[in-house]
Design a protein around this motif. Structure first.
Motif, PDB file in Angstrom:
ATOM      1  N   THR A   4       0.848  -1.182   0.000  1.00  0.00           N
ATOM      2  CA  THR A   4       0.000   0.000   0.000  1.00  0.00           C
ATOM      3  C   THR A   4       0.887   1.237   0.000  1.00  0.00           C
ATOM      4  O   THR A   4       1.868   1.299   0.755  1.00  0.00           O
ATOM      5  CB  THR A   4      -0.917   0.027   1.243  1.00  0.00           C
ATOM      6  OG1 THR A   4      -1.865  -1.035   1.158  1.00  0.00           O
ATOM      7  CG2 THR A   4      -1.666   1.354   1.347  1.00  0.00           C
ATOM      8  N   CYS A  28      -4.569   2.000  -9.599  1.00  0.00           N
ATOM      9  CA  CYS A  28      -3.309   1.257  -9.707  1.00  0.00           C
ATOM     10  C   CYS A  28      -2.986   1.126 -11.199  1.00  0.00           C
ATOM     11  O   CYS A  28      -3.205   0.064 -11.807  1.00  0.00           O
ATOM     12  CB  CYS A  28      -3.439  -0.106  -9.031  1.00  0.00           C
ATOM     13  SG  CYS A  28      -3.698  -0.022  -7.260  1.00  0.00           S
ATOM     14  N   ARG A  81       4.178  -5.258 -10.360  1.00  0.00           N
ATOM     15  CA  ARG A  81       3.025  -4.974  -9.491  1.00  0.00           C
ATOM     16  C   ARG A  81       2.337  -3.676  -9.939  1.00  0.00           C
ATOM     17  O   ARG A  81       2.989  -2.646 -10.124  1.00  0.00           O
ATOM     18  CB  ARG A  81       3.490  -4.854  -8.039  1.00  0.00           C
ATOM     19  CG  ARG A  81       2.371  -4.689  -6.999  1.00  0.00           C
ATOM     20  CD  ARG A  81       1.627  -5.970  -6.743  1.00  0.00           C
ATOM     21  NE  ARG A  81       2.503  -7.013  -6.247  1.00  0.00           N
ATOM     22  CZ  ARG A  81       2.801  -7.200  -4.946  1.00  0.00           C
ATOM     23  NH1 ARG A  81       2.302  -6.389  -4.026  1.00  0.00           N
ATOM     24  NH2 ARG A  81       3.580  -8.208  -4.595  1.00  0.00           N
ATOM     25  N   LEU A 118       0.411  -0.520  -9.169  1.00  0.00           N
ATOM     26  CA  LEU A 118       0.300   0.342  -7.993  1.00  0.00           C
ATOM     27  C   LEU A 118      -0.035   1.757  -8.444  1.00  0.00           C
ATOM     28  O   LEU A 118       0.130   2.104  -9.623  1.00  0.00           O
ATOM     29  CB  LEU A 118       1.623   0.347  -7.214  1.00  0.00           C
ATOM     30  CG  LEU A 118       2.031  -0.968  -6.546  1.00  0.00           C
ATOM     31  CD1 LEU A 118       3.507  -0.928  -6.145  1.00  0.00           C
ATOM     32  CD2 LEU A 118       1.157  -1.233  -5.322  1.00  0.00           C
TER      33      LEU A 118
END
Length: 419
Positions: A320, A329, A350, A352
Protein backbone atom coordinates in the motif's frame (compact mmCIF):
# COMPACT_ATOMS: atom_id res chain seq x y z
CA UNK A 1 -8.67 -4.42 -0.91
CA UNK A 2 -6.28 -5.01 1.95
CA UNK A 3 -6.36 -2.27 4.53
CA UNK A 4 -3.53 -1.19 6.80
CA UNK A 5 -3.95 -0.98 10.56
CA UNK A 6 -2.15 2.38 10.58
CA UNK A 7 -3.05 5.62 8.81
CA UNK A 8 -0.81 7.91 6.78
CA UNK A 9 -1.19 10.56 9.46
CA UNK A 10 -0.05 8.14 12.17
CA UNK A 11 2.91 7.07 10.04
CA UNK A 12 3.95 10.64 9.40
CA UNK A 13 4.02 11.27 13.14
CA UNK A 14 5.98 8.08 13.78
CA UNK A 15 8.66 8.75 11.14
CA UNK A 16 9.35 12.14 12.68
CA UNK A 17 10.85 10.23 15.61
CA UNK A 18 11.81 6.89 14.06
CA UNK A 19 13.16 6.94 10.50
CA UNK A 20 12.20 4.23 8.05
CA UNK A 21 12.57 1.37 7.50
CA UNK A 22 10.95 -0.26 10.51
CA UNK A 23 8.61 -3.12 11.33
CA UNK A 24 5.41 -2.00 13.03
CA UNK A 25 3.14 -4.30 15.07
CA UNK A 26 -0.50 -3.79 16.04
CA UNK A 27 -1.13 -4.53 19.72
CA UNK A 28 -4.91 -4.51 19.33
CA UNK A 29 -4.77 -7.00 16.45
CA UNK A 30 -2.43 -9.32 18.34
CA UNK A 31 -4.70 -9.42 21.37
CA UNK A 32 -7.77 -9.97 19.18
CA UNK A 33 -6.14 -12.96 17.44
CA UNK A 34 -5.13 -14.47 20.78
CA UNK A 35 -8.64 -14.12 22.18
CA UNK A 36 -10.29 -15.54 19.07
CA UNK A 37 -8.00 -18.57 19.22
CA UNK A 38 -8.79 -19.12 22.90
CA UNK A 39 -12.50 -18.88 22.11
CA UNK A 40 -12.20 -21.37 19.24
CA UNK A 41 -10.69 -24.01 21.54
CA UNK A 42 -12.47 -23.13 24.78
CA UNK A 43 -14.25 -26.50 24.60
CA UNK A 44 -10.95 -28.16 25.58
CA UNK A 45 -10.12 -27.44 29.25
CA UNK A 46 -6.40 -28.04 28.77
CA UNK A 47 -6.01 -25.97 25.61
CA UNK A 48 -2.90 -23.82 25.31
CA UNK A 49 -1.32 -21.79 22.52
CA UNK A 50 2.48 -22.04 22.49
CA UNK A 51 3.48 -19.08 20.36
CA UNK A 52 6.38 -19.91 18.04
CA UNK A 53 9.11 -17.54 19.20
CA UNK A 54 10.96 -18.01 15.89
CA UNK A 55 8.16 -16.10 14.15
CA UNK A 56 8.63 -12.86 16.10
CA UNK A 57 11.38 -13.06 18.73
CA UNK A 58 10.70 -9.86 20.63
CA UNK A 59 10.12 -9.77 24.41
CA UNK A 60 7.53 -7.00 24.13
CA UNK A 61 5.46 -9.20 21.82
CA UNK A 62 5.97 -12.24 24.04
CA UNK A 63 4.80 -10.28 27.09
CA UNK A 64 1.58 -9.30 25.31
CA UNK A 65 0.92 -12.93 24.50
CA UNK A 66 1.81 -13.98 28.04
CA UNK A 67 -0.86 -11.58 29.30
CA UNK A 68 -3.30 -13.31 26.95
CA UNK A 69 -2.54 -16.71 28.48
CA UNK A 70 -0.16 -18.06 25.84
CA UNK A 71 2.96 -20.12 26.34
CA UNK A 72 5.95 -20.18 24.01
CA UNK A 73 7.43 -22.67 21.59
CA UNK A 74 11.24 -22.41 21.52
CA UNK A 75 13.69 -24.08 19.16
CA UNK A 76 17.11 -22.85 20.34
CA UNK A 77 19.14 -21.84 23.36
CA UNK A 78 18.68 -18.12 22.78
CA UNK A 79 14.93 -18.49 22.35
CA UNK A 80 14.84 -20.35 25.66
CA UNK A 81 16.86 -17.54 27.24
CA UNK A 82 14.38 -14.95 25.92
CA UNK A 83 11.47 -17.01 27.25
CA UNK A 84 13.07 -17.15 30.69
CA UNK A 85 13.71 -13.40 30.65
CA UNK A 86 10.01 -12.85 29.94
CA UNK A 87 9.00 -15.01 32.92
CA UNK A 88 8.04 -18.20 31.10
CA UNK A 89 9.02 -21.42 32.84
CA UNK A 90 7.99 -25.04 33.26
CA UNK A 91 5.11 -26.24 31.12
CA UNK A 92 4.60 -22.74 29.69
CA UNK A 93 7.56 -23.59 27.43
CA UNK A 94 7.55 -26.19 24.68
CA UNK A 95 11.05 -26.95 23.39
CA UNK A 96 10.86 -28.31 19.83
CA UNK A 97 14.14 -28.47 17.96
CA UNK A 98 16.11 -30.66 15.59
CA UNK A 99 19.81 -31.53 15.37
CA UNK A 100 19.81 -30.27 18.94
CA UNK A 101 23.09 -29.35 20.70
CA UNK A 102 23.63 -30.77 24.18
CA UNK A 103 23.61 -27.36 25.85
CA UNK A 104 20.15 -26.61 24.43
CA UNK A 105 18.68 -29.78 25.93
CA UNK A 106 20.43 -29.07 29.22
CA UNK A 107 19.03 -25.55 29.46
CA UNK A 108 15.54 -26.70 28.50
CA UNK A 109 15.78 -29.26 31.29
CA UNK A 110 16.86 -26.57 33.78
CA UNK A 111 13.78 -24.52 32.85
CA UNK A 112 11.64 -27.67 33.20
CA UNK A 113 10.28 -27.04 29.73
CA UNK A 114 8.28 -29.70 27.90
CA UNK A 115 10.83 -31.30 25.61
CA UNK A 116 9.61 -32.46 22.21
CA UNK A 117 12.01 -35.01 20.72
CA UNK A 118 12.55 -34.92 16.96
CA UNK A 119 14.36 -38.23 16.51
CA UNK A 120 14.49 -41.71 18.01
CA UNK A 121 18.22 -41.35 18.74
CA UNK A 122 17.50 -38.28 20.83
CA UNK A 123 16.03 -40.51 23.54
CA UNK A 124 19.43 -41.90 24.53
CA UNK A 125 21.07 -38.53 23.86
CA UNK A 126 18.73 -36.77 26.29
CA UNK A 127 18.82 -39.59 28.82
CA UNK A 128 22.61 -39.53 28.95
CA UNK A 129 22.61 -35.75 29.39
CA UNK A 130 19.92 -35.04 31.96
CA UNK A 131 17.70 -38.10 32.22
CA UNK A 132 14.15 -38.48 30.94
CA UNK A 133 11.54 -36.18 32.52
CA UNK A 134 8.14 -37.44 33.62
CA UNK A 135 6.45 -35.48 30.81
CA UNK A 136 7.91 -35.90 27.34
CA UNK A 137 6.74 -35.41 23.76
CA UNK A 138 7.75 -36.83 20.38
CA UNK A 139 7.32 -35.34 16.93
CA UNK A 140 5.50 -37.60 14.48
CA UNK A 141 6.11 -37.77 10.72
CA UNK A 142 3.57 -40.02 8.95
CA UNK A 143 5.56 -39.96 5.70
CA UNK A 144 4.11 -39.92 2.20
CA UNK A 145 2.04 -37.00 0.96
CA UNK A 146 -0.43 -35.03 3.02
CA UNK A 147 -3.62 -34.29 1.09
CA UNK A 148 -7.01 -32.74 1.77
CA UNK A 149 -9.86 -33.55 -0.63
CA UNK A 150 -7.38 -34.89 -3.20
CA UNK A 151 -5.32 -31.70 -3.00
CA UNK A 152 -1.73 -32.33 -2.01
CA UNK A 153 -0.85 -29.87 0.75
CA UNK A 154 2.74 -30.95 1.39
CA UNK A 155 5.09 -33.92 1.38
CA UNK A 156 5.99 -35.02 4.94
CA UNK A 157 8.01 -37.91 3.54
CA UNK A 158 10.56 -35.39 2.24
CA UNK A 159 10.76 -33.46 5.53
CA UNK A 160 13.67 -33.90 7.92
CA UNK A 161 11.44 -33.75 10.98
CA UNK A 162 9.94 -36.34 13.25
CA UNK A 163 9.71 -40.07 13.94
CA UNK A 164 8.00 -42.77 11.88
CA UNK A 165 4.99 -44.52 13.39
CA UNK A 166 7.07 -47.58 14.26
CA UNK A 167 9.67 -45.34 15.90
CA UNK A 168 6.89 -43.63 17.86
CA UNK A 169 5.74 -47.05 19.14
CA UNK A 170 9.24 -48.13 20.13
CA UNK A 171 10.16 -44.69 21.39
CA UNK A 172 7.17 -44.37 23.72
CA UNK A 173 7.84 -47.84 25.12
CA UNK A 174 11.48 -46.99 25.71
CA UNK A 175 10.68 -43.62 27.28
CA UNK A 176 8.17 -45.33 29.55
CA UNK A 177 10.85 -47.76 30.71
CA UNK A 178 13.16 -44.80 31.38
CA UNK A 179 10.62 -43.17 33.70
CA UNK A 180 8.34 -41.04 31.53
CA UNK A 181 4.75 -40.98 32.79
CA UNK A 182 2.94 -38.46 30.58
CA UNK A 183 3.31 -38.30 26.80
CA UNK A 184 2.63 -35.79 24.07
CA UNK A 185 2.36 -36.10 20.30
CA UNK A 186 3.38 -33.27 17.97
CA UNK A 187 3.21 -32.93 14.17
CA UNK A 188 3.53 -30.30 11.46
CA UNK A 189 2.44 -31.50 8.03
CA UNK A 190 1.84 -28.36 5.97
CA UNK A 191 2.68 -24.66 6.05
CA UNK A 192 0.48 -21.58 5.62
CA UNK A 193 -2.74 -23.41 4.79
CA UNK A 194 -5.76 -21.18 4.32
CA UNK A 195 -8.35 -23.95 4.33
CA UNK A 196 -10.50 -24.53 7.39
CA UNK A 197 -10.03 -28.29 6.89
CA UNK A 198 -6.29 -28.47 7.60
CA UNK A 199 -6.31 -28.54 11.40
CA UNK A 200 -9.31 -30.91 11.70
CA UNK A 201 -7.72 -33.30 9.18
CA UNK A 202 -4.37 -33.20 10.97
CA UNK A 203 -6.13 -33.59 14.33
CA UNK A 204 -7.95 -36.72 13.19
CA UNK A 205 -4.67 -38.28 12.00
CA UNK A 206 -3.00 -37.51 15.33
CA UNK A 207 -6.00 -38.59 17.39
CA UNK A 208 -6.14 -41.97 15.64
CA UNK A 209 -2.39 -42.34 16.09
CA UNK A 210 -2.73 -41.47 19.79
CA UNK A 211 -5.37 -44.15 20.29
CA UNK A 212 -3.15 -46.74 18.61
CA UNK A 213 -0.12 -45.68 20.66
CA UNK A 214 -2.07 -45.93 23.90
CA UNK A 215 -3.48 -49.35 23.03
CA UNK A 216 -0.11 -50.81 22.01
CA UNK A 217 2.19 -49.21 24.59
CA UNK A 218 -0.14 -48.49 27.51
CA UNK A 219 1.22 -44.95 27.96
CA UNK A 220 -0.82 -41.97 29.12
CA UNK A 221 -1.26 -39.46 26.29
CA UNK A 222 -1.52 -36.14 28.09
CA UNK A 223 -1.57 -33.74 25.14
CA UNK A 224 -1.59 -33.50 21.36
CA UNK A 225 0.16 -30.53 19.80
CA UNK A 226 -1.25 -29.58 16.40
CA UNK A 227 1.72 -27.24 15.88
CA UNK A 228 1.45 -24.48 13.25
CA UNK A 229 0.38 -24.46 9.63
CA UNK A 230 -2.76 -22.34 9.85
CA UNK A 231 -2.03 -19.53 7.44
CA UNK A 232 -3.23 -16.08 6.49
CA UNK A 233 -4.48 -14.47 3.27
CA UNK A 234 -1.37 -12.72 1.94
CA UNK A 235 -3.21 -11.82 -1.28
CA UNK A 236 -6.21 -9.46 -1.23
CA UNK A 237 -8.45 -11.95 -3.07
CA UNK A 238 -7.88 -14.73 -0.53
CA UNK A 239 -10.28 -15.51 2.29
CA UNK A 240 -8.99 -15.71 5.88
CA UNK A 241 -9.24 -18.90 7.89
CA UNK A 242 -12.33 -19.04 10.10
CA UNK A 243 -10.64 -19.97 13.37
CA UNK A 244 -13.98 -20.70 15.08
CA UNK A 245 -14.86 -23.20 12.34
CA UNK A 246 -11.37 -24.69 12.67
CA UNK A 247 -11.82 -25.15 16.40
CA UNK A 248 -15.21 -26.73 15.87
CA UNK A 249 -13.76 -29.14 13.30
CA UNK A 250 -11.10 -30.25 15.76
CA UNK A 251 -13.73 -30.64 18.48
CA UNK A 252 -15.78 -32.92 16.23
CA UNK A 253 -12.76 -35.14 15.53
CA UNK A 254 -11.95 -35.15 19.26
CA UNK A 255 -15.48 -36.32 20.12
CA UNK A 256 -15.50 -38.98 17.42
CA UNK A 257 -12.03 -40.45 17.99
CA UNK A 258 -10.61 -39.71 21.44
CA UNK A 259 -13.70 -39.68 23.64
CA UNK A 260 -14.88 -43.20 22.67
CA UNK A 261 -11.35 -44.45 23.39
CA UNK A 262 -11.54 -43.09 26.94
CA UNK A 263 -9.12 -40.27 26.13
CA UNK A 264 -11.35 -37.28 26.73
CA UNK A 265 -8.80 -35.77 29.11
CA UNK A 266 -6.24 -35.08 26.36
CA UNK A 267 -5.22 -31.42 26.15
CA UNK A 268 -4.94 -29.72 22.76
CA UNK A 269 -1.96 -27.43 22.07
CA UNK A 270 -1.23 -25.15 19.12
CA UNK A 271 1.78 -23.16 17.86
CA UNK A 272 0.29 -20.53 15.58
CA UNK A 273 3.06 -17.99 15.05
CA UNK A 274 1.95 -16.89 11.58
CA UNK A 275 -1.76 -16.77 12.36
CA UNK A 276 -1.16 -14.74 15.51
CA UNK A 277 1.36 -12.21 14.24
CA UNK A 278 1.73 -12.05 10.45
CA UNK A 279 -1.35 -9.89 9.70
CA UNK A 280 -0.59 -7.73 12.72
CA UNK A 281 2.73 -6.45 11.44
CA UNK A 282 3.97 -4.47 8.46
CA UNK A 283 7.25 -3.18 7.08
CA UNK A 284 7.22 0.58 6.58
CA UNK A 285 9.70 2.01 4.10
CA UNK A 286 10.28 5.16 2.06
CA UNK A 287 10.59 5.38 -1.72
CA UNK A 288 14.03 6.91 -2.25
CA UNK A 289 14.78 6.24 -5.94
CA UNK A 290 13.08 5.60 -9.25
CA UNK A 291 14.67 4.00 -12.29
CA UNK A 292 13.50 3.92 -15.90
CA UNK A 293 15.23 1.34 -18.10
CA UNK A 294 13.66 -1.79 -19.60
CA UNK A 295 11.22 -1.77 -16.70
CA UNK A 296 10.02 0.78 -14.18
CA UNK A 297 11.64 0.43 -10.76
CA UNK A 298 10.92 1.98 -7.40
CA UNK A 299 13.76 1.68 -4.89
CA UNK A 300 13.05 1.61 -1.16
CA UNK A 301 15.24 2.26 1.86
CA UNK A 302 14.31 -1.29 2.94
CA UNK A 303 15.65 -4.44 1.30
CA UNK A 304 15.61 -8.23 1.57
CA UNK A 305 17.70 -7.89 4.73
CA UNK A 306 14.53 -6.48 6.32
CA UNK A 307 12.11 -8.93 4.69
CA UNK A 308 13.57 -12.06 3.12
CA UNK A 309 10.40 -13.96 2.15
CA UNK A 310 9.86 -12.45 -1.34
CA UNK A 311 13.49 -13.02 -2.31
CA UNK A 312 13.74 -16.45 -0.68
CA UNK A 313 10.37 -17.96 -1.62
CA UNK A 314 8.93 -15.60 -4.24
CA UNK A 315 6.27 -14.88 -1.62
CA UNK A 316 3.57 -12.30 -2.25
CA UNK A 317 3.26 -9.39 0.17
CA UNK A 318 0.64 -6.76 -0.58
CA UNK A 319 1.85 -3.19 -0.88
CA UNK A 320 0.00 0.00 0.00
CA UNK A 321 1.22 3.50 -0.83
CA UNK A 322 0.19 5.48 2.24
CA UNK A 323 -2.33 8.17 1.38
CA UNK A 324 -2.91 6.82 -2.14
CA UNK A 325 -5.22 3.94 -1.24
CA UNK A 326 -8.04 5.34 -3.41
CA UNK A 327 -5.91 6.22 -6.42
CA UNK A 328 -5.98 3.96 -9.50
CA UNK A 329 -3.31 1.26 -9.71
CA UNK A 330 -2.24 2.25 -13.21
CA UNK A 331 1.56 2.04 -12.92
CA UNK A 332 3.52 -1.20 -13.22
CA UNK A 333 6.61 -1.39 -11.00
CA UNK A 334 9.26 -3.69 -9.70
CA UNK A 335 9.65 -2.58 -6.08
CA UNK A 336 13.21 -3.22 -4.98
CA UNK A 337 15.78 -2.84 -2.25
CA UNK A 338 19.43 -1.93 -2.58
CA UNK A 339 21.17 -5.28 -2.10
CA UNK A 340 23.66 -6.51 -4.68
CA UNK A 341 21.27 -9.34 -5.51
CA UNK A 342 18.82 -9.23 -8.40
CA UNK A 343 16.22 -11.13 -6.36
CA UNK A 344 16.05 -8.23 -3.86
CA UNK A 345 12.54 -7.37 -4.98
CA UNK A 346 9.45 -6.94 -2.83
CA UNK A 347 7.21 -7.03 -5.91
CA UNK A 348 7.61 -7.75 -9.62
CA UNK A 349 5.33 -6.19 -12.25
CA UNK A 350 3.02 -4.97 -9.49
CA UNK A 351 0.26 -2.57 -10.45
CA UNK A 352 0.30 0.34 -7.99
CA UNK A 353 -0.60 4.02 -7.87
CA UNK A 354 2.04 6.40 -9.15
CA UNK A 355 4.82 6.40 -6.55
CA UNK A 356 6.82 9.54 -5.91
CA UNK A 357 10.10 9.77 -4.08
CA UNK A 358 9.35 10.34 -0.41
CA UNK A 359 6.14 8.32 -0.40
CA UNK A 360 5.68 6.00 2.58
CA UNK A 361 5.29 2.37 1.49
CA UNK A 362 3.54 -0.19 3.67
CA UNK A 363 4.38 -3.85 2.99
CA UNK A 364 1.66 -5.97 4.59
CA UNK A 365 1.71 -9.14 6.69
CA UNK A 366 5.30 -9.05 7.91
CA UNK A 367 4.52 -9.63 11.59
CA UNK A 368 5.77 -13.23 11.50
CA UNK A 369 8.94 -14.46 9.81
CA UNK A 370 9.70 -10.87 8.80
CA UNK A 371 12.22 -9.15 11.04
CA UNK A 372 13.20 -12.54 12.50
CA UNK A 373 14.65 -13.74 9.17
CA UNK A 374 16.73 -10.57 8.69
CA UNK A 375 20.45 -10.62 8.07
CA UNK A 376 23.44 -8.37 7.43
CA UNK A 377 24.47 -9.09 3.86
CA UNK A 378 26.14 -6.09 2.18
CA UNK A 379 26.62 -4.68 5.65
CA UNK A 380 22.93 -3.77 5.80
CA UNK A 381 21.72 -3.05 9.31
CA UNK A 382 18.55 -4.53 10.76
CA UNK A 383 15.75 -2.09 11.31
CA UNK A 384 13.90 -0.97 14.40
CA UNK A 385 10.72 -2.64 15.59
CA UNK A 386 7.83 -0.52 16.86
CA UNK A 387 4.56 -1.35 18.58
CA UNK A 388 1.39 0.54 17.73
CA UNK A 389 -0.28 0.48 21.11
CA UNK A 390 -4.00 0.27 21.70
CA UNK A 391 -4.12 3.98 22.55
CA UNK A 392 -2.65 4.87 19.14
CA UNK A 393 0.83 5.75 20.37
CA UNK A 394 3.98 4.10 19.04
CA UNK A 395 6.57 2.46 21.30
CA UNK A 396 10.09 1.48 20.30
CA UNK A 397 10.48 -2.22 21.14
CA UNK A 398 13.80 -2.81 19.39
CA UNK A 399 16.17 -0.07 18.28
CA UNK A 400 17.69 -0.10 14.83
CA UNK A 401 21.17 -1.56 14.51
CA UNK A 402 24.12 0.80 14.19
CA UNK A 403 27.50 0.35 12.47
CA UNK A 404 28.92 -0.16 15.97
CA UNK A 405 26.64 -3.19 16.36
CA UNK A 406 27.82 -4.58 13.03
CA UNK A 407 31.48 -4.29 14.05
CA UNK A 408 30.94 -5.39 17.66
CA UNK A 409 32.09 -8.96 17.14
CA UNK A 410 35.48 -7.62 16.03
CA UNK A 411 35.93 -5.97 19.44
CA UNK A 412 39.01 -8.12 20.09
CA UNK A 413 40.91 -6.55 17.17
CA UNK A 414 40.92 -2.89 18.20
CA UNK A 415 40.51 -1.95 14.51
CA UNK A 416 37.20 -0.11 15.01
CA UNK A 417 37.79 1.51 18.39
CA UNK A 418 37.46 5.04 16.93
CA UNK A 419 34.01 4.51 15.40
Amino acid sequence: MKKTFVTKEQLQQIVEQYPTPFHLYDEKGIRTCARNLQKAFSWNPGFKEYFAVKATPNPFILNILKEEGCGVDCSSLTELMMAKACGFAGDDIMFSSNVTPAEDFQYASELQAIINLDDFTHIDFLNNLVGIPETISCRYNPGGEFAISNTIMDNPGEAKYGLTKQQMMEGFQKLKELGAKHFGIHAFLASNTTTNEYYPTLARILFETAVELKEKTGVHIAFINLSGGVGIPYRPDEEPVDILAVGEGVRKAFEEVLVPAGMGDVAIYTELGRYMLAPNGCLVATAIHEKHIYKEYIGLDACAANLMRPAMYGSYHHITVAGKEDQPCDHKYDVTGGLCENNDKFAIDRMLPKIDKGDLIVIHDTGAHGFSMGYNYNGKLRSAELLLKEDGSAELIRRAETPEDYFATFDFTGLFKDL
